[in-house]
Design an enzyme around this catalytic site. Structure first.
Site, PDB file in Angstrom:
ATOM      1  N   HIS A  94      -1.654   2.440  -5.124  1.00  0.00           N
ATOM      2  CA  HIS A  94      -1.475   3.843  -5.500  1.00  0.00           C
ATOM      3  C   HIS A  94      -0.096   4.280  -5.047  1.00  0.00           C
ATOM      4  O   HIS A  94       0.601   3.547  -4.329  1.00  0.00           O
ATOM      5  CB  HIS A  94      -2.543   4.747  -4.867  1.00  0.00           C
ATOM      6  CG  HIS A  94      -2.652   4.591  -3.375  1.00  0.00           C
ATOM      7  ND1 HIS A  94      -1.710   5.073  -2.498  1.00  0.00           N
ATOM      8  CD2 HIS A  94      -3.594   3.984  -2.610  1.00  0.00           C
ATOM      9  CE1 HIS A  94      -2.061   4.779  -1.262  1.00  0.00           C
ATOM     10  NE2 HIS A  94      -3.202   4.101  -1.297  1.00  0.00           N
ATOM     11  N   ASN A 145     -12.552   5.469  -1.528  1.00  0.00           N
ATOM     12  CA  ASN A 145     -12.673   4.763  -0.248  1.00  0.00           C
ATOM     13  C   ASN A 145     -14.063   4.976   0.353  1.00  0.00           C
ATOM     14  O   ASN A 145     -14.643   4.083   0.957  1.00  0.00           O
ATOM     15  CB  ASN A 145     -11.620   5.258   0.741  1.00  0.00           C
ATOM     16  CG  ASN A 145     -10.231   4.746   0.431  1.00  0.00           C
ATOM     17  OD1 ASN A 145     -10.045   3.837  -0.369  1.00  0.00           O
ATOM     18  ND2 ASN A 145      -9.227   5.343   1.064  1.00  0.00           N
ATOM     19  N   HIS A 202       1.194   8.220   5.555  1.00  0.00           N
ATOM     20  CA  HIS A 202       0.221   9.189   6.067  1.00  0.00           C
ATOM     21  C   HIS A 202       0.703   9.847   7.355  1.00  0.00           C
ATOM     22  O   HIS A 202       0.455  11.037   7.585  1.00  0.00           O
ATOM     23  CB  HIS A 202      -1.107   8.487   6.353  1.00  0.00           C
ATOM     24  CG  HIS A 202      -1.927   8.207   5.144  1.00  0.00           C
ATOM     25  ND1 HIS A 202      -2.317   9.183   4.260  1.00  0.00           N
ATOM     26  CD2 HIS A 202      -2.450   7.047   4.669  1.00  0.00           C
ATOM     27  CE1 HIS A 202      -3.049   8.647   3.296  1.00  0.00           C
ATOM     28  NE2 HIS A 202      -3.137   7.348   3.510  1.00  0.00           N
ATOM     29  N   ARG A 212     -10.588  -3.411   3.344  1.00  0.00           N
ATOM     30  CA  ARG A 212     -10.877  -3.101   1.941  1.00  0.00           C
ATOM     31  C   ARG A 212      -9.855  -3.726   0.993  1.00  0.00           C
ATOM     32  O   ARG A 212     -10.196  -4.082  -0.135  1.00  0.00           O
ATOM     33  CB  ARG A 212     -10.980  -1.597   1.726  1.00  0.00           C
ATOM     34  CG  ARG A 212      -9.796  -0.745   2.156  1.00  0.00           C
ATOM     35  CD  ARG A 212     -10.164   0.743   2.050  1.00  0.00           C
ATOM     36  NE  ARG A 212      -9.112   1.663   2.454  1.00  0.00           N
ATOM     37  CZ  ARG A 212      -8.949   2.109   3.695  1.00  0.00           C
ATOM     38  NH1 ARG A 212      -9.773   1.704   4.672  1.00  0.00           N
ATOM     39  NH2 ARG A 212      -7.992   2.981   3.992  1.00  0.00           N
ATOM     40  N   THR A 222      -6.964   3.696  -1.718  1.00  0.00           N
ATOM     41  CA  THR A 222      -6.731   2.278  -1.429  1.00  0.00           C
ATOM     42  C   THR A 222      -7.791   1.370  -2.039  1.00  0.00           C
ATOM     43  O   THR A 222      -7.469   0.353  -2.660  1.00  0.00           O
ATOM     44  CB  THR A 222      -6.680   2.064   0.091  1.00  0.00           C
ATOM     45  OG1 THR A 222      -5.552   2.779   0.608  1.00  0.00           O
ATOM     46  CG2 THR A 222      -6.540   0.597   0.447  1.00  0.00           C
ATOM     47  N   ASP A 225       0.824  -1.202   0.000  1.00  0.00           N
ATOM     48  CA  ASP A 225       0.000   0.000   0.000  1.00  0.00           C
ATOM     49  C   ASP A 225       0.870   1.268   0.000  1.00  0.00           C
ATOM     50  O   ASP A 225       1.739   1.430   0.845  1.00  0.00           O
ATOM     51  CB  ASP A 225      -0.891  -0.035   1.245  1.00  0.00           C
ATOM     52  CG  ASP A 225      -2.138   0.816   1.137  1.00  0.00           C
ATOM     53  OD1 ASP A 225      -2.047   1.922   0.599  1.00  0.00           O
ATOM     54  OD2 ASP A 225      -3.203   0.352   1.602  1.00  0.00           O
ATOM     55  N   LYS A 259      -5.770  -4.148   5.907  1.00  0.00           N
ATOM     56  CA  LYS A 259      -7.018  -3.370   5.790  1.00  0.00           C
ATOM     57  C   LYS A 259      -8.113  -4.275   5.240  1.00  0.00           C
ATOM     58  O   LYS A 259      -7.872  -5.060   4.319  1.00  0.00           O
ATOM     59  CB  LYS A 259      -6.833  -2.186   4.844  1.00  0.00           C
ATOM     60  CG  LYS A 259      -5.790  -1.173   5.290  1.00  0.00           C
ATOM     61  CD  LYS A 259      -5.680  -0.036   4.281  1.00  0.00           C
ATOM     62  CE  LYS A 259      -4.617   0.966   4.680  1.00  0.00           C
ATOM     63  NZ  LYS A 259      -4.508   2.083   3.696  1.00  0.00           N
TER      64      LYS A 259
END
Length: 546
Positions: free
Chosen positions: A338, A102, A296, A165, A81, A42, A163
């Site tokens: 990404h 998202n 982040h 997702r 993501t 990620d 995650k």
């Protein structure tokens, strides 16, 4: 440098030693692989890969001996993501997967919270977009694993990620095992039995979190990055070494140890399930999420990211050694959902004077309040987050009001010095599906590739390059992604299999090319729906398949 979380015996049954491919002679493989291992790192941008690839000695080094595509593309504009993971194993861009962000706004949902999370079932009573039930219902197309299992029910499909997702979008609707981190433990859908290997993994993770973590060593290659950058209110980033207090799950998640735990569980599932040892080809996908949380939390160009990538390199090397020990003929694929952009404070310091943080005035709620006052409308007229993306118009407007609000919103955003483009739904729907090299696509074409009528906004707003949509970095995340620019779109795509002839292909390809390429290798016919991606012949230097 020690691995922050190696593959402990409690989670993996085979000792870990060598990190390089076995030295024994190998012949070019002709039969299909027995196991496909797809890894998504990620926020692992092509820029980060280029910056550190020469320093890797573990898993990333092995992958560079295979088929290397340094200019892969998540070609769409919504570089987040969930959309990114939805492309990797479906072969479809977000306009077809339906995963346009998202989170998106649906003013028609019955609950008070009108924001919908990409991997939730918003019809569950009492749910919100933050307190949700994980679901695959929003993914509109099948994954490669689903197609494999439809062709042969004996195929095992496994998905593990940091995650939910990531696990859902790569695993799909029909999986044998699907596990993600919920902030406390690795969990799955309600009602699923917990295999012993998952129980062992959760016990090992809990033990690791309960103990404090000393600061990690700063390798020589990371020392030039080891510099504190002030970002306001006494907060700095750039010189963090992942020291962690006992019990801090948030600090654990934003550290190399998190990827170690995810990869260890994947290795344990491979062993316990004996993946690749049956009569069919099995598939496991692994979502390594720590790089994103670190990006982040600290940005992409500090010591934190450098340490993370060196540690992940070692962790992947250990994982591949476990795979080697099984004797299974496996194929590796590694890419990213990404890229990412560094903090503007450090970018300005590095000679990028246009880097800046978005102003609060860009928020649809703020813009909508001003527009409603001018038009004499008493209720909210615009919805959405601070944009790099979707802005929604209220549903209770009259036709005349709707037309006036949209025109006023377009004018409002176009007048803002931080905004690059504003597109209407009509403009996007009139744009043909983009073709050709993704780096040549216009901004409108990039928007088209992640636009789904009924989920996307009536307006799409793009900020200018290096404008970070986080106005105040002192209250949470400091850096992000989500733009239509290549620093967020470009990702590495790497394939490796024992015996294959390695090569580097400098031209651009897309992440949607991964699924048809893998399907071609074990002769899986791609029935409807037809994928957006194209098959690449890895035996012929990555040219399109015949």
């Amino acid at each position: 440098m020690a691995i922050a979380l190696s593959l402990p015996a409690a989670m993996v049954t085979t000792p870990v030693a060598a990190q390089q491919a076995p030295a024994s002679a190998a012949t070019t493989p002709t039969a299909p692989p027995k196991l496909i291992v797809v890894i998504s790192v990620d926020q692992f941008s092509a820029d980060l890969f280029a910056e550190y690839r020469a320093s890797f000695t573990g898993g990333f080094a092995r992958l560079q001996k295979g088929a290397v595509f340094p200019s892969g593309y998540q070609s769409h504009a919504a570089t987040e993501t969930c959309p990114g993971h939805s492309t990797i194993l479906t072969g479809f861009r977000p306009e077809h997967t339906g995963i346009i962000a998202n989170n998106w706004t649906d003013l028609g949902v019955a609950r008070a919270d009108k924001q919908v999370y990409c991997a939730e079932d918003e019809t569950v009573p009492g749910s919100t977009s933050a307190n949700y039930t994980v679901s695959d219902k929003h993914l509109l197309v099948p994954t490669l694993g689903e197609r494999m299992k439809a062709a042969n029910p004996k195929v095992r499909v496994v998905s593990v990620a940091g995650k939910d997702r990531a696990a859902v979008m790569m695993g799909g609707h029909t999986v044998d095992e699907l596990w993600w981190w919920n902030g406390k433990a690795m969990v799955s859908y309600a009602g699923r039995a917990t295999p012993p290997v998952v129980a062992r993994a959760n016990a090992a993770i809990a033990q690791r979190i309960a103990a404090p973590q000393a600061a990690l060593e700063v390798p020589a290659i990371c020392q030039p990055h080891d510099r504190a950058i002030p970002i306001g209110a006494g907060k700095t980033v750039g010189a963090g070494h992942f020291a962690r207090d006992a019990g801090s799950t948030a600090a654990f998640r934003a550290s190399p140890a998190f990827d170690g735990a995810i990869v260890a569980l994947a290795a344990g599932l491979v062993q316990d399930m004996k993946l690749g040892m049956g009569s069919t080809t099995d598939i496991i996908d692994v979502g390594a999420s720590a790089t994103d949380y670190i990006g982040h939390t600290y940005g992409t160009e500090g010591a934190e990211m450098c340490i993370q990538l060196q540690q992940l390199d070692a962790t992947l090397g250990s994982f591949f050694a476990v795979l080697d020990s099984t004797g299974v003929d496996y194929e590796l694929v590694l890419t990213a959902d990404h890229g990412g952009n560094d903090i503007p404070e450090r970018e300005v310091d590095a000679g990028l004077p246009d880097a800046q943080r978005a102003k609060v005035a860009l928020a649809p709620a703020v813009a909508g309040k001003e527009i409603a006052a001018k038009l004499g409308i008493a209720t909210p007229v615009l919805f959405g987050d601070i944009p790099n993306g979707d802005v929604y118009l209220a549903r209770d407007l009259t036709t005349a009001q709707r037309k006036a609000v949209q025109a006023a919103a377009v004018a409002y955003y176009k007048a803002n010095a931080q905004v690059a483009e504003v597109f209407t739904q009509a403009q996007i729907l009139a744009t043909p599906t983009p073709k050709g090299p993704p780096e040549t696509w216009t901004m409108l074409q990039r928007a088209c590739a992640s636009y789904k009528t009924g989920r996307s906004g009536e307006l799409i707003v793009f900020l200018k390059p290096r404008v970070t949509p986080i106005p105040d970095p002192t209250k949470g995340y400091v850096a992000t992604h989500g733009s239509p620019y290549d620093y967020d779109r470009r990702v590495p795509i790497l394939f490796w299999r024992k015996g294959m002839t390695g090569f580097e292909h400098t031209g651009s390809i897309e992440t949607v090319d991964i699924a048809p390429t893998l399907a071609h290798q074990f002769g899986l016919p791609i029935a409807a729906p037809k994928m957006d991606g194209k098959c690449l012949d890895l035996s012929r230097g990555g040219v399109p398949c015949k």
